[in-house]
Design an enzyme around this catalytic site. Sequence first.
Site, short mmCIF file in Angstrom:
data_model
loop_
_atom_site.label_atom_id
_atom_site.label_comp_id
_atom_site.label_asym_id
_atom_site.label_seq_id
_atom_site.Cartn_x
_atom_site.Cartn_y
_atom_site.Cartn_z
CB CYS A 29 37.28 105.86 48.00
SG CYS A 29 38.11 106.37 46.50
C1 BEZ Z 1 35.22 106.07 43.57
O1 BEZ Z 1 35.92 105.92 44.56
O2 BEZ Z 1 34.09 105.62 43.51
C2 BEZ Z 1 35.74 106.82 42.37
C3 BEZ Z 1 36.61 107.86 42.56
C4 BEZ Z 1 37.06 108.55 41.45
C5 BEZ Z 1 36.64 108.15 40.17
C6 BEZ Z 1 35.79 107.07 40.03
C7 BEZ Z 1 35.33 106.38 41.14
#
Ligand code: BEZ
Length: 213
Positions: A46
Amino acid sequence: MATIRLGDVAPNFTANTTEGTIDFHEWLGDGWGILFSHPADYTPVCTTELGTVAKYKAEFDKRNVKVVALSVDGLESHKGWIDDINETQHTEVNFPIIADEDRKVSELYDMIHPNADSKLTVRSVFVIGNDKKVKLIITYPASTGRNFDELLRVIDSLQLTAYHKVATPANWNNGEDVVVVPAIATKDIPAIFPKGFKEVKPYLRLTPQPNLD
Ligand code: BEZ
């Protein structure tokens, strides 16, 4: 929660965001919009996504598209995380992030898929046209960061259809020939598309991209 489908009016809502409270339809004004969710603040994928969107602001502006992100974390969390995004992605977050702690918007837009995660939103993307109608819905899993070049490509295609009555073929990229929509009779093409056209089949007519010099 009713299923949202292409062509539906994007449901309106009010929400707290990092840029103040917004009424979604008012905030969209007469432009296009992207509403996209991410699973959680302070997560790696994210962080890269929101930094990328910030860097693409000029491209979205060029297309008259406003962007708003969403997660179910709160405003204080968003604000602290924005500092991290700015620092690590070398940018300035320049769009609002909805703090959807009560999940009102997530539920309205069906962004929580319980068999993927009971609490967190998946990576949903809704592109909304300047008529407030939903033009595109894509859902990615939490583990896959979105391709924002693809999103720009689809917006270019959607806007060509909205403004110039053309569709775009497989793997089309900006500048390449486009498809005359079936609703236009072949006899009417020369008047509408003065750059010419090629009839590959009666149902497959190609023309140079109309909005380029
Ligand atoms: C991420 O944004 O890295 C992420 C968020 C939730 C689960 C897996 C990755």
